[in-house]
Design a protein around this motif. Structure first.
Motif, PDB file in Angstrom:
ATOM      1  N   PHE A  61       0.881  -1.148  -0.412  1.00  0.00           N
ATOM      2  CA  PHE A  61      -0.198  -0.131   0.038  1.00  0.00           C
ATOM      3  C   PHE A  61       0.779   0.912   0.032  1.00  0.00           C
ATOM      4  N   LEU A  62       0.580   2.317  -1.223  1.00  0.00           N
ATOM      5  CA  LEU A  62       1.290   3.676  -0.782  1.00  0.00           C
ATOM      6  C   LEU A  62       0.961   4.490  -1.619  1.00  0.00           C
ATOM      7  N   ALA A  63       0.430   5.561  -0.221  1.00  0.00           N
ATOM      8  CA  ALA A  63      -0.077   6.689  -0.449  1.00  0.00           C
ATOM      9  C   ALA A  63       0.548   7.138  -0.225  1.00  0.00           C
ATOM     10  N   LEU A  64       0.837   8.310  -1.354  1.00  0.00           N
ATOM     11  CA  LEU A  64       1.777  10.110  -1.275  1.00  0.00           C
ATOM     12  C   LEU A  64       0.508  10.788  -2.048  1.00  0.00           C
ATOM     13  N   ASN A  65       0.228  10.429  -2.419  1.00  0.00           N
ATOM     14  CA  ASN A  65      -1.081  11.831  -2.921  1.00  0.00           C
ATOM     15  C   ASN A  65      -1.132  12.771  -1.791  1.00  0.00           C
ATOM     16  N   ASN A  66      -1.961  14.062  -2.735  1.00  0.00           N
ATOM     17  CA  ASN A  66      -2.050  15.259  -2.313  1.00  0.00           C
ATOM     18  C   ASN A  66      -0.518  16.229  -2.033  1.00  0.00           C
ATOM     19  N   ASN A  67       0.532  15.989  -2.257  1.00  0.00           N
ATOM     20  CA  ASN A  67       1.122  16.205  -1.411  1.00  0.00           C
ATOM     21  C   ASN A  67       2.091  17.664  -2.716  1.00  0.00           C
ATOM     22  N   ASN A  68       3.019  17.877  -2.756  1.00  0.00           N
ATOM     23  CA  ASN A  68       4.155  19.115  -2.942  1.00  0.00           C
ATOM     24  C   ASN A  68       5.011  18.114  -3.955  1.00  0.00           C
ATOM     25  N   LEU A  69       4.344  16.725  -5.326  1.00  0.00           N
ATOM     26  CA  LEU A  69       6.286  16.239  -4.801  1.00  0.00           C
ATOM     27  C   LEU A  69       5.950  16.093  -6.632  1.00  0.00           C
ATOM     28  N   THR A  70       7.018  16.421  -7.037  1.00  0.00           N
ATOM     29  CA  THR A  70       7.300  16.611  -8.847  1.00  0.00           C
ATOM     30  C   THR A  70       8.518  15.601  -8.877  1.00  0.00           C
ATOM     31  N   GLY A  71       8.168  15.839 -10.348  1.00  0.00           N
ATOM     32  CA  GLY A  71       8.997  14.451 -10.921  1.00  0.00           C
ATOM     33  C   GLY A  71       8.539  14.281 -11.561  1.00  0.00           C
ATOM     34  N   GLU A  72       9.619  12.834 -12.236  1.00  0.00           N
ATOM     35  CA  GLU A  72       9.069  11.770 -12.843  1.00  0.00           C
ATOM     36  C   GLU A  72       8.272   9.975 -12.193  1.00  0.00           C
ATOM     37  N   ILE A  73       7.797   9.352 -12.337  1.00  0.00           N
ATOM     38  CA  ILE A  73       7.635   8.297 -11.373  1.00  0.00           C
ATOM     39  C   ILE A  73       8.956   7.569 -11.523  1.00  0.00           C
ATOM     40  N   PRO A  74       9.235   7.340 -10.827  1.00  0.00           N
ATOM     41  CA  PRO A  74      10.545   6.220 -10.824  1.00  0.00           C
ATOM     42  C   PRO A  74      10.202   5.075 -11.345  1.00  0.00           C
ATOM     43  N   SER A  75      10.815   3.820 -12.257  1.00  0.00           N
ATOM     44  CA  SER A  75      10.422   3.069 -12.881  1.00  0.00           C
ATOM     45  C   SER A  75      10.965   1.882 -11.925  1.00  0.00           C
ATOM     46  N   GLU A  76      11.461   2.045 -10.974  1.00  0.00           N
ATOM     47  CA  GLU A  76      11.623   1.384  -9.813  1.00  0.00           C
ATOM     48  C   GLU A  76      11.074   1.011  -9.108  1.00  0.00           C
ATOM     49  N   LEU A  77       9.083   1.135  -9.279  1.00  0.00           N
ATOM     50  CA  LEU A  77       8.152   1.102  -8.593  1.00  0.00           C
ATOM     51  C   LEU A  77       7.665  -0.266  -8.969  1.00  0.00           C
ATOM     52  N   GLY A  78       8.244  -0.444 -10.463  1.00  0.00           N
ATOM     53  CA  GLY A  78       7.756  -1.528 -11.243  1.00  0.00           C
ATOM     54  C   GLY A  78       8.736  -2.670  -9.848  1.00  0.00           C
TER      55      GLY A  78
END
Length: 162
Positions: free
Chosen positions: A132-149
């Motif tokens: 479970f990963l919830a990082l929504n509604n912050n101020n994060l920027t940049g690309e989604i890292p491929s390593e998330l896979g």
């Protein structure tokens, strides 16, 4: 009355790390952790802290407790931590510390509804038990890292609102 004996070194490190979290995120100000027994007695009895029978911290749940400040690097000191929930504390700022990605047993990482900035580290792929990963509604920027896979057990992902 039952007496619980913990591994002294592990207990000391985890109590120290909890104290750093407490003071880094607003301890000594009137917020809910003060009324949850933080900094008094057995750390496994503190509000939002759950431990195993050895006294190792398994869960930190500090959802909606008016925390403010940056998440300290000591968050990575909990070698058995399964759940890290610091959600809905709009005044948590700064970046997600790299040490979060040292938490190899982590299955829940919920940092939604804060004011975190920076990017999602490629080290996120090291969290092989993450479900479970919830990082929504912050101020994060940049690309989604491929390593998330590499987080092959992941069944819930929300990074919207960044």
């Amino acid at each position: 009355e039952q007496v619980v004996v913990y591994d002294v070194l592990s207990t000391w490190l985890e109590r120290y790390s909890l104290a750093v979290i407490y003071y880094s995120l607003g301890g000594r100000r009137p917020f809910q952790l003060d009324s949850g027994g933080w900094m008094l007695g057995d750390h496994c009895e503190w509000e939002g802290v759950s431990c195993d029978t050895n006294g190792d911290v398994l869960k930190l749940n500090m959802d909606r407790v008016l925390l403010s400040g940056s998440i300290p690097v000591e968050i990575g000191d909990f070698s058995r931590l399964n759940d890290l929930v610091l959600s809905d504390n709009i005044d948590i700022t700064g970046t997600i510390p790299e040490t979060v990605f040292d938490l190899s047993k982590l299955s829940i990482l919920n940092l939604q509804l804060n004011s975190l900035d920076g990017s999602i580290s490629s080290s996120i792929g090291l969290l092989s038990n993450l479900k479970f990963l919830a990082l929504n509604n912050n101020n994060l920027t940049g690309e989604i890292p491929s390593e998330l896979g590499d987080a092959v057990k992941l069944t819930f992902l929300d990074i919207s609102g960044n």
